[in-house]
Design an enzyme around this catalytic site. Structure first.
Site, PDB file in Angstrom:
ATOM      1  N   ARG A 276      33.022  13.382 -11.446  1.00 35.94           N
ATOM      2  CA  ARG A 276      32.804  11.934 -11.245  1.00 35.94           C
ATOM      3  C   ARG A 276      31.345  11.603 -10.934  1.00 35.94           C
ATOM      4  O   ARG A 276      31.054  10.691 -10.158  1.00 35.94           O
ATOM      5  CB  ARG A 276      33.696  11.402 -10.105  1.00 35.94           C
ATOM      6  CG  ARG A 276      35.188  11.511 -10.352  1.00 35.94           C
ATOM      7  CD  ARG A 276      35.633  10.617 -11.500  1.00 35.94           C
ATOM      8  NE  ARG A 276      37.065  10.474 -11.570  1.00 35.94           N
ATOM      9  CZ  ARG A 276      37.869  11.266 -12.285  1.00 35.94           C
ATOM     10  NH1 ARG A 276      37.390  12.266 -12.986  1.00 35.94           N
ATOM     11  NH2 ARG A 276      39.177  11.036 -12.321  1.00 35.94           N
TER      12      ARG A 276
ATOM     13  N   SER B 258      41.959   5.321  -9.432  1.00 37.73           N
ATOM     14  CA  SER B 258      41.745   5.948  -8.113  1.00 37.73           C
ATOM     15  C   SER B 258      40.628   5.209  -7.388  1.00 37.73           C
ATOM     16  O   SER B 258      39.534   5.063  -7.933  1.00 37.73           O
ATOM     17  CB  SER B 258      41.305   7.408  -8.278  1.00 37.73           C
ATOM     18  OG  SER B 258      42.259   8.142  -9.003  1.00 37.73           O
TER      19      SER B 258
ATOM     20  N   GLU C  30      35.350   5.959  -5.225  1.00 35.71           N
ATOM     21  CA  GLU C  30      35.045   6.199  -6.643  1.00 35.71           C
ATOM     22  C   GLU C  30      34.702   4.876  -7.313  1.00 35.71           C
ATOM     23  O   GLU C  30      33.815   4.780  -8.144  1.00 35.71           O
ATOM     24  CB  GLU C  30      36.243   6.847  -7.349  1.00 35.71           C
ATOM     25  CG  GLU C  30      35.890   7.279  -8.752  1.00 35.71           C
ATOM     26  CD  GLU C  30      37.055   7.261  -9.703  1.00 35.71           C
ATOM     27  OE1 GLU C  30      37.323   6.196 -10.295  1.00 35.71           O
ATOM     28  OE2 GLU C  30      37.695   8.320  -9.860  1.00 35.71           O
TER      29      GLU C  30
HETATM   30  P1  FAD Z   1      32.783  -0.724 -15.642  1.00 33.78           P
HETATM   31  O1  FAD Z   1      33.823  -0.795 -14.582  1.00 33.78           O
HETATM   32  O2  FAD Z   1      32.385  -1.985 -16.302  1.00 33.78           O
HETATM   33  O3  FAD Z   1      31.474  -0.007 -15.021  1.00 33.78           O
HETATM   34  C1  FAD Z   1      31.587   1.206 -14.312  1.00 33.78           C
HETATM   35  C2  FAD Z   1      30.163   1.739 -14.015  1.00 33.78           C
HETATM   36  O4  FAD Z   1      29.510   2.057 -15.242  1.00 33.78           O
HETATM   37  C3  FAD Z   1      29.262   0.704 -13.330  1.00 33.78           C
HETATM   38  O5  FAD Z   1      28.385   1.371 -12.470  1.00 33.78           O
HETATM   39  C4  FAD Z   1      28.496   0.078 -14.502  1.00 33.78           C
HETATM   40  O6  FAD Z   1      27.252  -0.474 -14.089  1.00 33.78           O
HETATM   41  C5  FAD Z   1      28.322   1.277 -15.421  1.00 33.78           C
HETATM   42  N1  FAD Z   1      28.256   0.939 -16.848  1.00 33.78           N
HETATM   43  C6  FAD Z   1      29.222   0.343 -17.605  1.00 33.78           C
HETATM   44  N2  FAD Z   1      28.831   0.277 -18.893  1.00 33.78           N
HETATM   45  C7  FAD Z   1      27.589   0.827 -18.955  1.00 33.78           C
HETATM   46  C8  FAD Z   1      26.630   1.042 -20.002  1.00 33.78           C
HETATM   47  N3  FAD Z   1      26.874   0.708 -21.267  1.00 33.78           N
HETATM   48  N4  FAD Z   1      25.447   1.617 -19.667  1.00 33.78           N
HETATM   49  C9  FAD Z   1      25.169   1.992 -18.400  1.00 33.78           C
HETATM   50  N5  FAD Z   1      26.023   1.814 -17.362  1.00 33.78           N
HETATM   51  C10 FAD Z   1      27.213   1.245 -17.648  1.00 33.78           C
HETATM   52  N6  FAD Z   1      38.588   7.123 -14.616  1.00 33.78           N
HETATM   53  C11 FAD Z   1      38.634   8.453 -14.860  1.00 33.78           C
HETATM   54  O7  FAD Z   1      37.592   9.131 -14.856  1.00 33.78           O
HETATM   55  N7  FAD Z   1      39.815   9.079 -15.094  1.00 33.78           N
HETATM   56  C12 FAD Z   1      40.989   8.429 -15.114  1.00 33.78           C
HETATM   57  O8  FAD Z   1      42.024   9.030 -15.339  1.00 33.78           O
HETATM   58  C13 FAD Z   1      40.972   7.019 -14.875  1.00 33.78           C
HETATM   59  N8  FAD Z   1      42.121   6.322 -14.868  1.00 33.78           N
HETATM   60  C14 FAD Z   1      42.093   4.985 -14.631  1.00 33.78           C
HETATM   61  C15 FAD Z   1      43.305   4.280 -14.648  1.00 33.78           C
HETATM   62  C16 FAD Z   1      43.327   2.919 -14.415  1.00 33.78           C
HETATM   63  C17 FAD Z   1      44.657   2.184 -14.429  1.00 33.78           C
HETATM   64  C18 FAD Z   1      42.110   2.215 -14.180  1.00 33.78           C
HETATM   65  C19 FAD Z   1      42.118   0.731 -13.968  1.00 33.78           C
HETATM   66  C20 FAD Z   1      40.898   2.909 -14.142  1.00 33.78           C
HETATM   67  C21 FAD Z   1      40.884   4.297 -14.365  1.00 33.78           C
HETATM   68  N9  FAD Z   1      39.688   5.045 -14.353  1.00 33.78           N
HETATM   69  C22 FAD Z   1      39.718   6.393 -14.626  1.00 33.78           C
HETATM   70  C23 FAD Z   1      38.415   4.395 -14.005  1.00 33.78           C
HETATM   71  C24 FAD Z   1      37.720   3.683 -15.204  1.00 33.78           C
HETATM   72  O9  FAD Z   1      38.632   3.443 -16.245  1.00 33.78           O
HETATM   73  C25 FAD Z   1      36.535   4.512 -15.734  1.00 33.78           C
HETATM   74  O10 FAD Z   1      35.571   4.697 -14.727  1.00 33.78           O
HETATM   75  C26 FAD Z   1      35.877   3.839 -16.950  1.00 33.78           C
HETATM   76  O11 FAD Z   1      34.945   4.707 -17.533  1.00 33.78           O
HETATM   77  C27 FAD Z   1      35.174   2.529 -16.579  1.00 33.78           C
HETATM   78  O12 FAD Z   1      34.824   1.873 -17.790  1.00 33.78           O
HETATM   79  P2  FAD Z   1      34.389   0.356 -17.803  1.00 33.78           P
HETATM   80  O13 FAD Z   1      33.833   0.059 -19.144  1.00 33.78           O
HETATM   81  O14 FAD Z   1      35.494  -0.502 -17.346  1.00 33.78           O
HETATM   82  O15 FAD Z   1      33.183   0.381 -16.734  1.00 33.78           O
HETATM   83  N1  EPU Z   2      49.833  13.111  -4.635  1.00 30.66           N
HETATM   84  C1  EPU Z   2      50.554  12.847  -3.503  1.00 30.66           C
HETATM   85  N2  EPU Z   2      50.769  11.529  -3.170  1.00 30.66           N
HETATM   86  C2  EPU Z   2      50.282  10.509  -3.905  1.00 30.66           C
HETATM   87  C3  EPU Z   2      49.520  10.790  -5.057  1.00 30.66           C
HETATM   88  C4  EPU Z   2      49.312  12.119  -5.404  1.00 30.66           C
HETATM   89  O1  EPU Z   2      51.011  13.742  -2.805  1.00 30.66           O
HETATM   90  O2  EPU Z   2      50.532   9.356  -3.549  1.00 30.66           O
HETATM   91  C5  EPU Z   2      49.674  14.526  -5.054  1.00 30.66           C
HETATM   92  C6  EPU Z   2      50.472  14.772  -6.355  1.00 30.66           C
HETATM   93  O3  EPU Z   2      51.808  15.087  -6.096  1.00 30.66           O
HETATM   94  C7  EPU Z   2      49.716  15.930  -6.980  1.00 30.66           C
HETATM   95  C8  EPU Z   2      48.276  15.704  -6.489  1.00 30.66           C
HETATM   96  O4  EPU Z   2      48.346  14.800  -5.389  1.00 30.66           O
HETATM   97  O5  EPU Z   2      50.183  17.149  -6.486  1.00 30.66           O
HETATM   98  C9  EPU Z   2      47.366  15.146  -7.573  1.00 30.66           C
HETATM   99  O6  EPU Z   2      47.906  13.927  -8.058  1.00 30.66           O
HETATM  100  P1  EPU Z   2      47.662  13.416  -9.575  1.00 30.66           P
HETATM  101  O7  EPU Z   2      47.976  14.497 -10.537  1.00 30.66           O
HETATM  102  O8  EPU Z   2      48.363  12.113  -9.717  1.00 30.66           O
HETATM  103  O9  EPU Z   2      46.102  13.215  -9.660  1.00 30.66           O
HETATM  104  P2  EPU Z   2      45.024  12.661  -8.632  1.00 30.66           P
HETATM  105  O10 EPU Z   2      44.236  13.810  -8.081  1.00 30.66           O
HETATM  106  O11 EPU Z   2      45.630  11.722  -7.664  1.00 30.66           O
HETATM  107  C10 EPU Z   2      43.147  12.551 -10.439  1.00 30.66           C
HETATM  108  C11 EPU Z   2      42.125  11.553 -10.901  1.00 30.66           C
HETATM  109  C12 EPU Z   2      42.760  10.546 -11.831  1.00 30.66           C
HETATM  110  C13 EPU Z   2      43.325  11.279 -13.042  1.00 30.66           C
HETATM  111  C14 EPU Z   2      44.379  12.287 -12.551  1.00 30.66           C
HETATM  112  C15 EPU Z   2      44.912  13.144 -13.676  1.00 30.66           C
HETATM  113  C16 EPU Z   2      40.426  11.430  -9.176  1.00 30.66           C
HETATM  114  C17 EPU Z   2      39.828  10.629  -8.067  1.00 30.66           C
HETATM  115  N3  EPU Z   2      41.511  10.901  -9.766  1.00 30.66           N
HETATM  116  O12 EPU Z   2      44.085  11.833  -9.645  1.00 30.66           O
HETATM  117  O13 EPU Z   2      41.745   9.660 -12.277  1.00 30.66           O
HETATM  118  O14 EPU Z   2      43.916  10.390 -13.960  1.00 30.66           O
HETATM  119  O15 EPU Z   2      43.757  13.171 -11.562  1.00 30.66           O
HETATM  120  O16 EPU Z   2      43.964  14.077 -14.049  1.00 30.66           O
HETATM  121  O17 EPU Z   2      39.925  12.506  -9.504  1.00 30.66           O
HETATM  122  C18 EPU Z   2      40.623   7.607 -11.802  1.00 30.66           C
HETATM  123  O18 EPU Z   2      39.581   8.272 -11.715  1.00 30.66           O
HETATM  124  O19 EPU Z   2      40.634   6.356 -11.683  1.00 30.66           O
HETATM  125  C19 EPU Z   2      41.885   8.298 -12.067  1.00 30.66           C
HETATM  126  C20 EPU Z   2      43.049   7.665 -12.164  1.00 30.66           C
END
Ligand code: FAD
Ligand code: EPU
Length: 336
Positions: free
Chosen positions: A162, A233, A328
């Site tokens: 991240r 997250s 995050e």
């Molecule tokens: P924004 O929210 O618009 O911006 C995020 C950051 O990037 C800001 O600092 C912004 O200034 C910068 N930025 C945006 N565009 C540019 C650009 N073109 N050039 C330079 N800087 C820029 N993230 C994960 O890593 N893994 C996950 O599994 C994951 N799951 C998610 C699930 C849900 C339901 C949601 C809502 C979010 C999740 N995220 C996850 C977080 C998010 O989707 C990512 O961080 C994504 O990359 C953000 O994209 P965005 O275009 O919305 O960025």
């Molecule tokens: N867990 C709990 N309680 C909860 C949630 C999770 O006990 O309420 C436990 C789960 O049972 C599991 C462990 O925590 O054993 C990990 O949970 P999960 O697999 O759901 O993943 P996470 O660590 O909570 C991370 C990323 C997610 C990404 C998933 C899958 C971060 C901060 N988050 O979540 O990214 O989708 O792994 O790889 O690293 C995001 O960045 O926005 C995001 C959603």
């Protein structure tokens, strides 16, 4: 370049908190970027993609640049890999769908992550055992301070969990315009992460199949921002020393943690659940009932309420486990 004063950003953030921005620039092509630089005259500017990793304030006193540059192509291909070039304003999940439909391996585990391609390198998006840095060939950006277009190698991007240079040295100075990715036609399934392990012995695996399974798993625990405001997250999973881990393990034998060389990555969701915040609602905001790491906005609330809840969670986790949860999601103040 389109310009809008006093722009309403409610639909530009997946928390759906109301936000009034002083001025919003829409960047539709590379040619818009020198114009943006001229307009800003070194004043701060928030770079916005899909707004899925932001907690925005009610009033934003600086300029916002929404990056909307489109385009994607296969640059070249040999028997080992395909080099793809994709513009920052493309939707990440639609791009993943396009690659898997071509039978390309590499980003299928990153299906259904919301947001834009341009934001993906900023926090080095990761899920289900894969990080974007595994497949990046280069990242191109426009430097708002110098007016140059620059390409960085993955090493120069300083990727880690991240994290990247776009969150440190180049924060708010680099507008990412395009990303080069190295994908492959040779099957390379990554199925080590928990729920994907059950497919390890399946025949005829395809990237499209894995992307569909990842999407199913995600939909079963993560709220859809179209239905319930959230930014995924809210905190990072904290990384702690072996010594600290042993202390926690002794007091809480069921702690969920993953070894990281000589350190441990703790499941922040578990920590938050353990201190009884999972499913908790405080007015218009709360903690998701299926994933304690996801803070949610039920509608009609203010972002300060969510910040206050986040702070309470941080304090409780800190006093119980001695662990500081780092955010995050990007929160205000910005523009500084
Ligand atoms: P924004 O929210 O618009 O911006 C995020 C950051 O990037 C800001 O600092 C912004 O200034 C910068 N930025 C945006 N565009 C540019 C650009 N073109 N050039 C330079 N800087 C820029 N993230 C994960 O890593 N893994 C996950 O599994 C994951 N799951 C998610 C699930 C849900 C339901 C949601 C809502 C979010 C999740 N995220 C996850 C977080 C998010 O989707 C990512 O961080 C994504 O990359 C953000 O994209 P965005 O275009 O919305 O960025
Ligand atoms: N867990 C709990 N309680 C909860 C949630 C999770 O006990 O309420 C436990 C789960 O049972 C599991 C462990 O925590 O054993 C990990 O949970 P999960 O697999 O759901 O993943 P996470 O660590 O909570 C991370 C990323 C997610 C990404 C998933 C899958 C971060 C901060 N988050 O979540 O990214 O989708 O792994 O790889 O690293 C995001 O960045 O926005 C995001 C959603």
């Amino acid at each position: 370049m389109k310009t809008e004063s006093n722009a309403d950003l409610t639909h530009f953030n997946t928390f759906a908190f109301p936000c009034d921005a002083k001025v919003l620039y829409s960047i539709d092509s590379d040619e818009d970027l020198p114009l943006l630089r001229q307009e800003l005259r070194n004043a701060p500017c928030l770079i916005l993609g899909g707004g899925s990793n932001f907690l925005l304030p009610e009033k934003l006193d600086c300029a916002v640049a929404h990056i909307n540059i489109k385009g994607k192509k296969l640059v070249n291909e040999n028997d080992r890999r395909c080099l793809l070039e994709v513009a920052a304003g493309e939707n990440w999940h639609e791009f993943v769908q396009w690659t898997v439909s071509q039978g390309l391996w590499g980003i299928e585990n990153l299906a259904l992550i919301p947001g834009s391609v341009g934001a993906a390198p900023v926090q080095n998006i990761g899920a289900y055992g894969v990080e974007l840095s595994n497949v990046i060939d280069w990242v191109e950006f426009y430097h708002l301070k110098t007016g140059e277009f620059i390409r960085l190698t993955p090493g120069e991007c300083q990727f880690s969990y991240r994290q990247s240079i776009f969150k440190t040295e180049l924060k708010d100075a680099a507008v990412i315009t395009r990303v080069g990715l190295r994908l492959t036609r040779t099957p390379n399934p990554q199925l080590d992460y928990g729920p994907l392990q059950s497919f390890q012995h399946s025949d005829n695996l395809t990237p499209a199949f894995i992307a569909a399974k990842v999407a199913e798993i995600r939909q079963s625990k993560l709220p859809d921002p179209g239905v319930l405001g959230n930014a995924g997250s809210f905190f990072k999973n904290p990384i702690i020393s072996d010594e600290h881990y042993r202390v926690i393990k002794q007091a809480f034998p069921d702690v969920i943690a993953y070894p990281q060389q000589k350190q441990w990555k703790l499941a922040a969701g578990w920590l938050i659940e353990k201190v009884n915040f999972k499913g908790l609602r405080k007015g218009a905001v709360g903690v998701h009932q299926h994933q304690a790491l996801v803070l949610v906005h039920f509608g009609g609330g203010k972002s300060e309420q969510l910040l206050a809840l986040a702070k309470e969670i941080q304090q409780t986790v800190q006093s119980t486990f001695g662990v500081l949860l780092e955010k995050e999601v990007r929160t205000y103040p910005f523009c500084g």
